[in-house]
Design a protein around this motif. Structure first.
Motif, PDB file in Angstrom:
ATOM      1  N   LYS A   1     -19.709   7.239   1.404  1.00 17.38           N
ATOM      2  CA  LYS A   1     -18.564   6.337   1.543  1.00 17.38           C
ATOM      3  C   LYS A   1     -17.340   7.092   2.057  1.00 17.38           C
ATOM      4  O   LYS A   1     -16.554   6.551   2.846  1.00 17.38           O
ATOM      5  CB  LYS A   1     -18.266   5.671   0.194  1.00 17.38           C
ATOM      6  CG  LYS A   1     -17.240   4.556   0.262  1.00 17.38           C
ATOM      7  CD  LYS A   1     -17.137   3.825  -1.052  1.00 17.38           C
ATOM      8  CE  LYS A   1     -18.364   2.958  -1.291  1.00 17.38           C
ATOM      9  NZ  LYS A   1     -18.213   2.115  -2.513  1.00 17.38           N
ATOM     10  N   LYS A   2     -17.181   8.337   1.644  1.00 13.63           N
ATOM     11  CA  LYS A   2     -16.055   9.143   2.139  1.00 13.63           C
ATOM     12  C   LYS A   2     -16.154   9.355   3.640  1.00 13.63           C
ATOM     13  O   LYS A   2     -15.142   9.320   4.347  1.00 13.63           O
ATOM     14  CB  LYS A   2     -16.014  10.493   1.415  1.00 13.63           C
ATOM     15  CG  LYS A   2     -15.428  10.418   0.017  1.00 13.63           C
ATOM     16  CD  LYS A   2     -15.042  11.786  -0.517  1.00 13.63           C
ATOM     17  CE  LYS A   2     -16.231  12.586  -0.953  1.00 13.63           C
ATOM     18  NZ  LYS A   2     -15.828  13.855  -1.598  1.00 13.63           N
ATOM     19  N   ALA A   3     -17.359   9.561   4.139  1.00 13.48           N
ATOM     20  CA  ALA A   3     -17.538   9.765   5.579  1.00 13.48           C
ATOM     21  C   ALA A   3     -17.197   8.503   6.361  1.00 13.48           C
ATOM     22  O   ALA A   3     -16.549   8.562   7.409  1.00 13.48           O
ATOM     23  CB  ALA A   3     -18.981  10.200   5.859  1.00 13.48           C
ATOM     24  N   ARG A   4     -17.620   7.345   5.850  1.00 13.38           N
ATOM     25  CA  ARG A   4     -17.306   6.086   6.543  1.00 13.38           C
ATOM     26  C   ARG A   4     -15.821   5.771   6.451  1.00 13.38           C
ATOM     27  O   ARG A   4     -15.206   5.287   7.398  1.00 13.38           O
ATOM     28  CB  ARG A   4     -18.118   4.934   5.934  1.00 13.38           C
ATOM     29  CG  ARG A   4     -19.610   5.029   6.199  1.00 13.38           C
ATOM     30  CD  ARG A   4     -20.310   3.713   5.837  1.00 13.38           C
ATOM     31  NE  ARG A   4     -20.161   3.394   4.420  1.00 13.38           N
ATOM     32  CZ  ARG A   4     -21.013   3.774   3.490  1.00 13.38           C
ATOM     33  NH1 ARG A   4     -22.063   4.523   3.812  1.00 13.38           N
ATOM     34  NH2 ARG A   4     -20.823   3.420   2.217  1.00 13.38           N
ATOM     35  N   ALA A   5     -15.223   6.062   5.288  1.00 10.90           N
ATOM     36  CA  ALA A   5     -13.804   5.745   5.081  1.00 10.90           C
ATOM     37  C   ALA A   5     -12.896   6.565   5.978  1.00 10.90           C
ATOM     38  O   ALA A   5     -11.793   6.135   6.312  1.00 10.90           O
ATOM     39  CB  ALA A   5     -13.430   5.974   3.627  1.00 10.90           C
ATOM     40  N   ALA A   6     -13.343   7.754   6.389  1.00 10.30           N
ATOM     41  CA  ALA A   6     -12.511   8.595   7.249  1.00 10.30           C
ATOM     42  C   ALA A   6     -12.146   7.884   8.545  1.00 10.30           C
ATOM     43  O   ALA A   6     -11.094   8.148   9.137  1.00 10.30           O
ATOM     44  CB  ALA A   6     -13.237   9.904   7.546  1.00 10.30           C
TER      45      ALA A   6
ATOM     46  N   GLU B   1      -5.315   5.662   6.172  1.00 10.81           N
ATOM     47  CA  GLU B   1      -4.113   5.378   6.950  1.00 10.81           C
ATOM     48  C   GLU B   1      -3.769   6.556   7.864  1.00 10.81           C
ATOM     49  O   GLU B   1      -4.111   7.707   7.568  1.00 10.81           O
ATOM     50  CB  GLU B   1      -2.942   5.100   6.006  1.00 10.81           C
ATOM     51  CG  GLU B   1      -3.157   3.874   5.120  1.00 10.81           C
ATOM     52  CD  GLU B   1      -2.063   3.714   4.083  1.00 10.81           C
ATOM     53  OE1 GLU B   1      -1.036   4.418   4.194  1.00 10.81           O
ATOM     54  OE2 GLU B   1      -2.229   2.908   3.156  1.00 10.81           O
ATOM     55  N   VAL B   2      -3.095   6.261   8.962  1.00 12.90           N
ATOM     56  CA  VAL B   2      -2.698   7.295   9.918  1.00 12.90           C
ATOM     57  C   VAL B   2      -1.176   7.287  10.066  1.00 12.90           C
ATOM     58  O   VAL B   2      -0.484   6.485   9.459  1.00 12.90           O
ATOM     59  CB  VAL B   2      -3.380   7.079  11.294  1.00 12.90           C
ATOM     60  CG1 VAL B   2      -4.889   7.237  11.168  1.00 12.90           C
ATOM     61  CG2 VAL B   2      -3.046   5.697  11.850  1.00 12.90           C
TER      62      VAL B   2
ATOM     63  N   GLU C   1     -13.196   1.723  -2.000  1.00 15.15           N
ATOM     64  CA  GLU C   1     -13.003   1.678  -0.558  1.00 15.15           C
ATOM     65  C   GLU C   1     -13.226   3.033   0.113  1.00 15.15           C
ATOM     66  O   GLU C   1     -13.767   3.104   1.214  1.00 15.15           O
ATOM     67  CB  GLU C   1     -11.599   1.173  -0.217  1.00 15.15           C
ATOM     68  CG  GLU C   1     -11.339   1.029   1.273  1.00 15.15           C
ATOM     69  CD  GLU C   1     -10.036   0.341   1.572  1.00 15.15           C
ATOM     70  OE1 GLU C   1     -10.079  -0.776   2.125  1.00 15.15           O
ATOM     71  OE2 GLU C   1      -8.976   0.895   1.242  1.00 15.15           O
ATOM     72  N   THR C   2     -12.837   4.111  -0.547  1.00 15.51           N
ATOM     73  CA  THR C   2     -12.855   5.417   0.112  1.00 15.51           C
ATOM     74  C   THR C   2     -13.887   6.392  -0.441  1.00 15.51           C
ATOM     75  O   THR C   2     -14.091   7.458   0.119  1.00 15.51           O
ATOM     76  CB  THR C   2     -11.464   6.076   0.012  1.00 15.51           C
ATOM     77  OG1 THR C   2     -11.164   6.347  -1.370  1.00 15.51           O
ATOM     78  CG2 THR C   2     -10.392   5.174   0.596  1.00 15.51           C
ATOM     79  N   GLY C   3     -14.539   6.083  -1.563  1.00 15.58           N
ATOM     80  CA  GLY C   3     -15.521   6.993  -2.133  1.00 15.58           C
ATOM     81  C   GLY C   3     -14.922   8.102  -2.977  1.00 15.58           C
ATOM     82  O   GLY C   3     -15.652   8.965  -3.483  1.00 15.58           O
TER      83      GLY C   3
ATOM     84  N   PRO D   1      -6.165   1.530   9.917  1.00 14.62           N
ATOM     85  CA  PRO D   1      -7.077   1.438  11.067  1.00 14.62           C
ATOM     86  C   PRO D   1      -7.428   0.014  11.476  1.00 14.62           C
ATOM     87  O   PRO D   1      -7.799  -0.223  12.631  1.00 14.62           O
ATOM     88  CB  PRO D   1      -8.325   2.193  10.584  1.00 14.62           C
ATOM     89  CG  PRO D   1      -7.822   3.151   9.560  1.00 14.62           C
ATOM     90  CD  PRO D   1      -6.692   2.440   8.879  1.00 14.62           C
ATOM     91  N   SER D   2      -7.309  -0.944  10.563  1.00 12.71           N
ATOM     92  CA  SER D   2      -7.644  -2.332  10.910  1.00 12.71           C
ATOM     93  C   SER D   2      -6.595  -2.970  11.815  1.00 12.71           C
ATOM     94  O   SER D   2      -6.871  -4.010  12.433  1.00 12.71           O
ATOM     95  CB  SER D   2      -7.795  -3.167   9.641  1.00 12.71           C
ATOM     96  OG  SER D   2      -6.569  -3.252   8.929  1.00 12.71           O
ATOM     97  N   GLU D   3      -5.394  -2.387  11.908  1.00 14.38           N
ATOM     98  CA  GLU D   3      -4.340  -2.945  12.766  1.00 14.38           C
ATOM     99  C   GLU D   3      -4.673  -2.615  14.224  1.00 14.38           C
ATOM    100  O   GLU D   3      -4.523  -1.486  14.678  1.00 14.38           O
ATOM    101  CB  GLU D   3      -2.976  -2.386  12.362  1.00 14.38           C
ATOM    102  CG  GLU D   3      -2.570  -2.791  10.947  1.00 14.38           C
ATOM    103  CD  GLU D   3      -1.206  -2.279  10.550  1.00 14.38           C
ATOM    104  OE1 GLU D   3      -0.198  -2.936  10.872  1.00 14.38           O
ATOM    105  OE2 GLU D   3      -1.134  -1.199   9.923  1.00 14.38           O
TER     106      GLU D   3
END
Length: 650
Positions: free
Chosen positions: A160-165, A170-171, A127-129, A337-339
């Motif tokens: 993938k790390k760039a997109r996952a950011a 999570e925040v 998911e995060t690279g 981020p999906s919330e």
């Protein structure tokens, strides 16, 4: 049945009340203590037998060197490490026992390191690279690189790390520095302190004054107790003295080390946001997942969002624990981020803990926080007896001060309120309180659960009374020419039919869904598509697989994280097993209060997913999380969830 006689006192013996209670018929208190939930559950953390230093595990250098209490020898760690986990694909799952292939048949071991499975896929890396658990990951074979020389390194995918950011990280991480400042009472609360000064000035005749945000007591200490699961902060001792009591300004100056400035020279806080300027909530027609203790964690919320939930709220947190810097409490505010619309729910019993909690939430999580919900509905004794939760229903004046102060502290972030119909059965009071919430205290949204505190979850929710409350609020808003506040109802929503019937009949803007989502998380899809979904056993198992992957991303893919995910997956299954497949029901729709007799599913997998035996829930977890350690066990929270199967659970 013959009534048992009470023991008779004989010469030289003493019969106490305790003796009578233990030998004779149990008292009402004893019966209450024995029923309901397993209150002594313990979940021990499972760690690696040989524990690798975290810094070395992530490819960096440990500053402690040889003095570090963890091992730095990666080859030795890998030799002692438990074999990697391999999550099977859904195509490899069958409807008949053993359902999933054995782990040994899925593993492709490395010739030199048998614990490595080079064919496995790490959910965190996928998911995060990158995998933040490094060599400690239980899916290490999916992101390790071993050169011909034997040198090992951790892989990374920069794209993938760039997109996952933006999409996967999570925040709302509140750092250790903030938690330390809260624990040591050095965190600044300018807005809360000013508001508490105002409250003290408005009540000069009272023998006690309102404490400041950092719990500096003025005069006599308050009698109410906060519910605090962490170590309580020490309170200053009040000594009797003929000298005048210090003012709030003097106490704050003593705390911060500053001199007391004349009132004319004191800098005032920034101009507060007026209530009409607060962000309005346009929630009509949206689906709302209720805040759920223990089971309403981030992986579960994330799964519900995938299934159609629009609004999510974190688990209830205690204001006193937030202010004491509890690491566990601050973990509840994390957001994926999906919330799309996310809020935090807090419980407290007075302005002195809820207003500063609102201020620190606004400062630390403001950009990623859509609302803060005040819990005025929690019925459990521990919360109620402290003056929090549903106890606030009988303290309207105090609740008003809390909401006004929180509105000031939160700026443009709205304050919402969740409440019950009243405290005692037959004495509904929400119709008196809700108009004040909407018009006087500027609640951004009101959610009414259709039961009293005394009812807990017995009897059906009173939707006729919810309709009455909606009408009272709308009439008050029309009389004062105010825009309508969103009102959500709650209680006994278990199907699309329940949802839309209650919305149309009561006039609410939506229904907050709690137990219905625990038993069937796909209820949000049913609501959006206005249908009853006869979900198959394989589709249900696919959701369990997804939950497992979300859990590993949140709790961790190391040994500790895998078994934390296992624990919370079993907590979720302790509700989901209650679902009765639509295809075998005699009548539609199913009802949440029906207790179905034992039944066989349409295939063996469906029967397994309906098993009330908690040992079967552990077996389901092993399909995706590997074998459970011998030292690990699961005890259901509610005894009724695994009747006849608790023996041997530890």
């Amino acid at each position: 049945m013959q009534r048992r006689a009470a023991p008779q006192a004989t010469e030289g013996s003493t019969v106490t009340r305790a003796t009578l209670e233990t030998r004779g018929t149990p008292t009402k208190e004893q019966k209450k203590a024995q029923r309901g939930q397993n209150k002594a559950r313990r979940f021990n953390k499972v760690r690696d037998e040989l524990d690798l230093c975290w810094r070395v595990a992530n490819g960096s250098t440990c500053e402690y060197g040889a003095e570090c209490r963890f091992t730095h020898e990666i080859p030795a760690y890998l030799a002692a490490k438990t074999r990697d986990i391999h999550i099977p694909e859904m195509a490899q799952i069958t409807d008949i026992p053993p359902y999933a292939p054995a782990q040994d048949s899925l593993v492709t071991p490395h010739p030199d390191f048998s614990s490595l499975d080079l064919s496995t896929v790490c959910p965190v890396f996928a998911e995060t690279g990158e995998c933040r658990y490094g060599f400690k990951c239980r899916f290490l074979g999916g992101h390790i690189r071993i050169a011909e020389t034997g040198e090992m390194s951790l892989a990374g995918d920069e794209d993938k790390k760039a997109r996952a950011a933006l999409t996967a990280h999570e925040v709302n991480f509140v750092g250790a520095d903030v938690q330390k400042a809260l624990r040591s009472r050095k965190y600044a609360f300018p807005t809360a302190d000013e508001y508490l000064r105002q409250l003290a000035a408005e009540n000069p005749e009272k023998p006690k004054a309102v404490p400041t945000a950092n719990s500096i007591v003025i005069g006599e200490p308050e009698q109410e107790m906060d519910v605090d699961t962490s170590t309580p902060a020490p309170q200053p001792t009040i000594q009797e003295s003929a000298s005048p009591k210090p003012t709030v300004d003097e106490i704050i100056a003593k705390r911060t080390g500053d001199a007391v400035a004349p009132t004319s020279q004191v800098d005032t806080p920034d101009v507060r946001v007026r209530f009409p300027e607060k962000k309005r909530l346009h929630w009509k027609g949206k689906t709302y997942l209720a805040p759920l203790t223990t089971v309403g964690n981030l992986p579960f919320r994330r799964m519900c969002v995938d299934l159609g939930a629009d609004i999510t709220c974190g688990e209830m947190g205690l204001a006193s624990s937030f202010l004491s810097g509890s690491k566990e409490e601050w973990s509840l505010v994390r957001r994926h981020p999906s919330e799309k619309i996310f809020g935090v729910q807090v419980a407290g019993n007075k302005p002195a803990n809820l207003v500063p909690t609102a201020e620190v939430l606004a400062k630390e999580c403001g950009p990623n926080l859509d609302f803060v919900d005040v819990n005025c509905g929690c019925p459990i004794d521990l919360v109620f007896k402290s003056g929090s939760g549903s106890a606030l229903l009988d303290s309207a004046g105090k609740l008003g001060k809390i909401l006004i102060g929180m509105n000031q502290a939160l700026g443009e972030i709205p304050v919402t309120v969740k409440l019950r119909t009243g405290v005692k059965d037959g004495k509904n009071t929400a119709h008196k309180l809700m108009p004040r919430l909407a018009t006087e205290w500027s609640a951004g949204c009101i959610t009414l659960h259709g039961r009293t505190r005394q009812q807990r979850y017995t009897r059906l929710a009173d939707w006729d009374y919810i309709k009455q409350c909606v009408e009272v609020v709308r009439t008050k808003e029309a009389d004062e020419d105010l825009p309508p506040v969103p009102i959500f109802g709650g209680g006994d929503c278990f199907s699309s039919h329940d949802y839309w019937t209650n919305v149309e009949a009561s006039g609410v803007d939506g229904v907050m869904i709690g137990r219905g989502a625990l038993i069937k998380p796909w209820i949000f899809t049913e609501i959006q598509e206005k249908r009853e979904w006869d979900i198959s056993a394989r589709e249900r198992l696919e959701l369990i697989r997804k939950y497992s992957e979300y859990g590993l991303n949140h709790f961790g893919s190391d040994t500790t994280g895998v078994n934390a995910t296992r624990r919370y997956l079993c907590e979720a299954l302790s509700f989901q097993y209650r679902y009765v497949p639509i295809g075998i029901l005699e009548q539609l729709p199913g009802r949440i209060n029906d207790r179905a007799p034992a039944f066989r599913g349409r295939n063996d997998l469906e029967s397994l997913l309906s098993s009330p035996d908690s040992n079967d829930w552990v077996k389901i977890s092993e399909m995706f999380l590997g074998p459970a350690p011998e030292t690990w066990n699961f005890t259901p929270k509610h005894k009724s969830n695994a009747y006849g199967s608790e023996e041997g659970q530890g």
